[in-house]
Every structure is written in structure tokens, then in C-alpha cells.
Design a protein around this motif. Structure first.
Motif, PDB file in Angstrom:
ATOM      1  N   PHE A 132       4.959  36.221   9.053  1.00 14.52           N
ATOM      2  CA  PHE A 132       5.995  35.265   9.421  1.00 14.52           C
ATOM      3  C   PHE A 132       7.057  35.205   8.331  1.00 14.52           C
ATOM      4  O   PHE A 132       6.755  35.457   7.156  1.00 14.52           O
ATOM      5  CB  PHE A 132       5.398  33.862   9.609  1.00 14.52           C
ATOM      6  N   PRO A 133       8.282  34.815   8.706  1.00 24.44           N
ATOM      7  CA  PRO A 133       9.333  34.670   7.695  1.00 24.44           C
ATOM      8  C   PRO A 133       9.220  33.368   6.904  1.00 24.44           C
ATOM      9  O   PRO A 133       9.957  33.170   5.949  1.00 24.44           O
ATOM     10  CB  PRO A 133      10.620  34.697   8.526  1.00 24.44           C
ATOM     11  N   LYS A 134       8.278  32.495   7.294  1.00 21.73           N
ATOM     12  CA  LYS A 134       8.051  31.239   6.558  1.00 21.73           C
ATOM     13  C   LYS A 134       6.560  30.940   6.531  1.00 21.73           C
ATOM     14  O   LYS A 134       5.871  31.093   7.543  1.00 21.73           O
ATOM     15  CB  LYS A 134       8.779  30.070   7.228  1.00 21.73           C
ATOM     16  N   LYS A 135       6.074  30.464   5.399  1.00 13.71           N
ATOM     17  CA  LYS A 135       4.662  30.104   5.252  1.00 13.71           C
ATOM     18  C   LYS A 135       4.285  29.000   6.235  1.00 13.71           C
ATOM     19  O   LYS A 135       3.191  29.006   6.811  1.00 13.71           O
ATOM     20  CB  LYS A 135       4.398  29.661   3.800  1.00 13.71           C
ATOM     21  N   LYS A 136       5.201  28.066   6.460  1.00 13.44           N
ATOM     22  CA  LYS A 136       4.947  26.952   7.386  1.00 13.44           C
ATOM     23  C   LYS A 136       4.648  27.479   8.796  1.00 13.44           C
ATOM     24  O   LYS A 136       3.783  26.947   9.489  1.00 13.44           O
ATOM     25  CB  LYS A 136       6.147  26.007   7.408  1.00 13.44           C
ATOM     26  N   GLU A 137       5.357  28.514   9.217  1.00 16.46           N
ATOM     27  CA  GLU A 137       5.121  29.089  10.544  1.00 16.46           C
ATOM     28  C   GLU A 137       3.732  29.703  10.640  1.00 16.46           C
ATOM     29  O   GLU A 137       3.070  29.572  11.677  1.00 16.46           O
ATOM     30  CB  GLU A 137       6.188  30.136  10.866  1.00 16.46           C
ATOM     31  N   LEU A 138       3.279  30.368   9.579  1.00 17.86           N
ATOM     32  CA  LEU A 138       1.923  30.917   9.561  1.00 17.86           C
ATOM     33  C   LEU A 138       0.902  29.788   9.649  1.00 17.86           C
ATOM     34  O   LEU A 138      -0.045  29.857  10.431  1.00 17.86           O
ATOM     35  CB  LEU A 138       1.676  31.753   8.297  1.00 17.86           C
ATOM     36  N   ASP A 139       1.094  28.735   8.854  1.00 18.73           N
ATOM     37  CA  ASP A 139       0.164  27.603   8.875  1.00 18.73           C
ATOM     38  C   ASP A 139       0.087  26.972  10.261  1.00 18.73           C
ATOM     39  O   ASP A 139      -1.008  26.652  10.743  1.00 18.73           O
ATOM     40  CB  ASP A 139       0.570  26.548   7.838  1.00 18.73           C
ATOM     41  N   GLU A 140       1.233  26.812  10.916  1.00 15.07           N
ATOM     42  CA  GLU A 140       1.263  26.242  12.271  1.00 15.07           C
ATOM     43  C   GLU A 140       0.527  27.159  13.257  1.00 15.07           C
ATOM     44  O   GLU A 140      -0.232  26.689  14.106  1.00 15.07           O
ATOM     45  CB  GLU A 140       2.705  26.023  12.727  1.00 15.07           C
ATOM     46  N   TYR A 141       0.742  28.451  13.141  1.00 11.13           N
ATOM     47  CA  TYR A 141       0.080  29.417  14.013  1.00 11.13           C
ATOM     48  C   TYR A 141      -1.437  29.355  13.827  1.00 11.13           C
ATOM     49  O   TYR A 141      -2.192  29.311  14.806  1.00 11.13           O
ATOM     50  CB  TYR A 141       0.603  30.832  13.742  1.00 11.13           C
ATOM     51  N   LEU A 142      -1.889  29.340  12.584  1.00  9.79           N
ATOM     52  CA  LEU A 142      -3.329  29.295  12.302  1.00  9.79           C
ATOM     53  C   LEU A 142      -3.949  27.995  12.824  1.00  9.79           C
ATOM     54  O   LEU A 142      -5.080  27.996  13.326  1.00  9.79           O
ATOM     55  CB  LEU A 142      -3.592  29.467  10.809  1.00  9.79           C
ATOM     56  N   HIS A 143      -3.207  26.897  12.742  1.00  5.58           N
ATOM     57  CA  HIS A 143      -3.692  25.616  13.269  1.00  5.58           C
ATOM     58  C   HIS A 143      -3.866  25.709  14.796  1.00  5.58           C
ATOM     59  O   HIS A 143      -4.884  25.254  15.342  1.00  5.58           O
ATOM     60  CB  HIS A 143      -2.722  24.482  12.910  1.00  5.58           C
ATOM     61  N   ILE A 144      -2.905  26.296  15.471  1.00  3.67           N
ATOM     62  CA  ILE A 144      -2.988  26.456  16.930  1.00  3.67           C
ATOM     63  C   ILE A 144      -4.197  27.310  17.301  1.00  3.67           C
ATOM     64  O   ILE A 144      -4.922  26.995  18.256  1.00  3.67           O
ATOM     65  CB  ILE A 144      -1.679  27.069  17.479  1.00  3.67           C
ATOM     66  N   ILE A 145      -4.436  28.372  16.551  1.00  2.00           N
ATOM     67  CA  ILE A 145      -5.582  29.255  16.815  1.00  2.00           C
ATOM     68  C   ILE A 145      -6.892  28.488  16.654  1.00  2.00           C
ATOM     69  O   ILE A 145      -7.800  28.610  17.480  1.00  2.00           O
ATOM     70  CB  ILE A 145      -5.554  30.490  15.880  1.00  2.00           C
ATOM     71  N   GLU A 146      -7.001  27.693  15.593  1.00  2.00           N
ATOM     72  CA  GLU A 146      -8.217  26.898  15.368  1.00  2.00           C
ATOM     73  C   GLU A 146      -8.422  25.880  16.484  1.00  2.00           C
ATOM     74  O   GLU A 146      -9.552  25.674  16.942  1.00  2.00           O
ATOM     75  CB  GLU A 146      -8.181  26.204  14.007  1.00  2.00           C
ATOM     76  N   GLU A 147      -7.360  25.241  16.923  1.00  2.00           N
ATOM     77  CA  GLU A 147      -7.468  24.268  18.016  1.00  2.00           C
ATOM     78  C   GLU A 147      -7.905  24.967  19.308  1.00  2.00           C
ATOM     79  O   GLU A 147      -8.707  24.423  20.068  1.00  2.00           O
ATOM     80  CB  GLU A 147      -6.140  23.532  18.218  1.00  2.00           C
ATOM     81  N   ALA A 148      -7.392  26.156  19.557  1.00  2.00           N
ATOM     82  CA  ALA A 148      -7.772  26.908  20.763  1.00  2.00           C
ATOM     83  C   ALA A 148      -9.255  27.283  20.715  1.00  2.00           C
ATOM     84  O   ALA A 148      -9.943  27.228  21.748  1.00  2.00           O
ATOM     85  CB  ALA A 148      -6.903  28.156  20.901  1.00  2.00           C
ATOM     86  N   LYS A 149      -9.767  27.645  19.538  1.00  2.00           N
ATOM     87  CA  LYS A 149     -11.191  27.978  19.405  1.00  2.00           C
ATOM     88  C   LYS A 149     -12.066  26.784  19.755  1.00  2.00           C
ATOM     89  O   LYS A 149     -13.113  26.925  20.369  1.00  2.00           O
ATOM     90  CB  LYS A 149     -11.502  28.441  17.976  1.00  2.00           C
ATOM     91  N   LYS A 150     -11.637  25.592  19.357  1.00  2.00           N
ATOM     92  CA  LYS A 150     -12.398  24.376  19.662  1.00  2.00           C
ATOM     93  C   LYS A 150     -12.480  24.136  21.169  1.00  2.00           C
ATOM     94  O   LYS A 150     -13.422  23.521  21.645  1.00  2.00           O
ATOM     95  CB  LYS A 150     -11.745  23.151  19.003  1.00  2.00           C
ATOM     96  N   ARG A 151     -11.464  24.599  21.899  1.00  2.00           N
ATOM     97  CA  ARG A 151     -11.378  24.349  23.340  1.00  2.00           C
ATOM     98  C   ARG A 151     -11.765  25.563  24.181  1.00  2.00           C
ATOM     99  O   ARG A 151     -11.564  25.562  25.396  1.00  2.00           O
ATOM    100  CB  ARG A 151      -9.962  23.899  23.690  1.00  2.00           C
ATOM    101  N   ASP A 152     -12.301  26.579  23.556  1.00  2.00           N
ATOM    102  CA  ASP A 152     -12.679  27.795  24.270  1.00  2.00           C
ATOM    103  C   ASP A 152     -13.726  27.461  25.341  1.00  2.00           C
ATOM    104  O   ASP A 152     -14.734  26.832  25.052  1.00  2.00           O
ATOM    105  CB  ASP A 152     -13.232  28.821  23.279  1.00  2.00           C
ATOM    106  N   HIS A 153     -13.476  27.904  26.565  1.00  2.00           N
ATOM    107  CA  HIS A 153     -14.375  27.561  27.674  1.00  2.00           C
ATOM    108  C   HIS A 153     -15.796  28.080  27.451  1.00  2.00           C
ATOM    109  O   HIS A 153     -16.757  27.461  27.894  1.00  2.00           O
ATOM    110  CB  HIS A 153     -13.809  28.090  29.003  1.00  2.00           C
ATOM    111  N   ARG A 154     -15.949  29.198  26.764  1.00  2.00           N
ATOM    112  CA  ARG A 154     -17.292  29.725  26.512  1.00  2.00           C
ATOM    113  C   ARG A 154     -18.062  28.806  25.576  1.00  2.00           C
ATOM    114  O   ARG A 154     -19.241  28.565  25.758  1.00  2.00           O
ATOM    115  CB  ARG A 154     -17.203  31.137  25.927  1.00  2.00           C
ATOM    116  N   LYS A 155     -17.369  28.269  24.576  1.00  2.00           N
ATOM    117  CA  LYS A 155     -17.993  27.349  23.621  1.00  2.00           C
ATOM    118  C   LYS A 155     -18.323  26.019  24.295  1.00  2.00           C
ATOM    119  O   LYS A 155     -19.441  25.516  24.203  1.00  2.00           O
ATOM    120  CB  LYS A 155     -17.048  27.128  22.426  1.00  2.00           C
TER     121      LYS A 155
END
Length: 188
Positions: A132-155
Motif C-alpha cells: 500500500f502507499p500508506k501504512k494506515k491503508e495496510l492496517d485497515e486492510y488487515l483489520h478487515i481481513i481479521e474481521e472476515a475470519k471471525k465471520r467465516d461461515h465454516r468457523k
């Protein structure tokens, strides 16, 4: 030896033959650190057209049979290399103008991948990464990925005992458990 490395919807991957060396999660931080060190250097990405014969000769001299195989399937006149500092790679491009644009990088995962998707070929290490061109954008992306893992239908399905899978029935077919049947009936 670098194999194939395209951009994908979210980032990129690169298939790499590490020989007898193992590459895994323990190596991520070191590679990310080196990547950011190189990014700060501000090296430009320069596109150069090269003849098929010269491209094959370049990679044969380096002992990289993967790139030779890729080039053999290309038409002469359609082959380009990108140079950045002392790094040269076969690539059709496009690219960012220089490495200073990159302010954050993360290796997301690794997986085994057979060369060119054929199980008869050698298995390489596929490295998935994103920048990413900004560290903040990477942090936001990683947060979204973690939230999606929590809501994974298989889990969630496993935790709530909604369904299970069986190799005998087929891994793509969920078997409803009592909690899942009740939920399904309520929705219907």
C-alpha cells in the motif's frame, strides 16, 4: 529461482523455487524489512524490450528453467524485462514509477503450488503479499481481513454446530446438524 508472479485482485503472488531451503512464516518479517529497505531507496522501474533469444540466454545463464519455459511460449517482440537497481525480471508490466510509492508491505501467506498448475511438475512456494502507499491503508486492510475470519461461515457453522462435512458424502456438501436444521426451518 523466481517462477511466475502476477498481480491478483488483492495484491500479488510469486511462485519461487527455494531449492532445499524452507520459506515460511518465520521468514516473513525479515523479507518485509528488506523489501521496505529497498522501497525507501527510490529505485525507478525501467521497462526494456528484449529479443526472445537474449531473454532465453539471460535466464539460461542464471540457471532458471522456469523463466526459460515461460519465454519459450512467448512471441519474439512481446518480451519485456523490468529493471530496478540491480534486480531484473521478466515482466509484461505496468509498474509504479519507482519504489518510493510503497510505504507498507505484508506477506499474507504461503502455499505450495505446482509449476504451471501441473502436479507432474515440481512444487514451488507461492508467496502471497500486498502493498500500500500508506501504512494506515495496510492496517485497515488487515483489520478487515481479521474481521472476515471471525465471520467465516465454516468457523461459525462449526462453533454453532449448524453443519458438518464428510469425505464419504462429499466435501462440498454440508450435512445439517440439529441446530442447523432448526435455523434453516426458521428461515424458510
Amino acid at each position: 529461482k523466481l517462477g511466475y508472479g502476477p498481480t491478483i485482485e488483492r495484491g500479488l503472488y510469486y511462485d519461487v523455487d527455494f531449492g532445499d531451503t524452507h520459506f515460511g512464516e518465520a521468514d516473513y518479517a525479515q523479507v518485509e524489512k528488506k523489501f521496505m529497505e529497498l522501497a525507501k531507496s527510490g529505485e525507478n522501474f525501467e521497462r526494456k524490450e528484449i529479443s526472445k533469444a537474449d531473454a532465453i540466454a539471460h535466464y539460461r545463464a542464471k540457471g532458471n528453467e522456469y523463466k526459460v519455459e515461460l519465454i519459450e511460449g512467448l512471441e519474439d517482440g512481446d518480451i519485456t524485462f523490468y529493471h530496478s537497481g540491480n534486480f531484473v525480471d521478466l515482466c509484461k508490466g505496468g509498474h509504479i514509477p519507482n519504489s518510493k510509492v510503497i510505504k507498507a508491505v505484508k506477506i499474507l501467506s504461503t502455499a505450495g503450488a505446482y509449476w504451471r498448475g501441473d502436479e507432474k511438475n515440481k512444487q514451488l512456494t507461492r508467496i502471497y503479499a500486498i502493498s500500500f502507499p500508506k501504512k494506515k491503508e495496510l492496517d485497515e486492510y488487515l483489520h478487515i481481513i481479521e474481521e472476515a475470519k471471525k465471520r467465516d461461515h465454516r468457523k461459525i457453522g462449526k462453533e454453532l454446530e449448524l453443519f458438518t462435512f464428510s469425505e464419504r458424502v462429499g466435501l462440498g456438501l454440508p450435512l445439517w446438524l440439529p441446530n442447523g436444521v432448526r435455523l434453516r426451518e426458521a428461515l424458510i
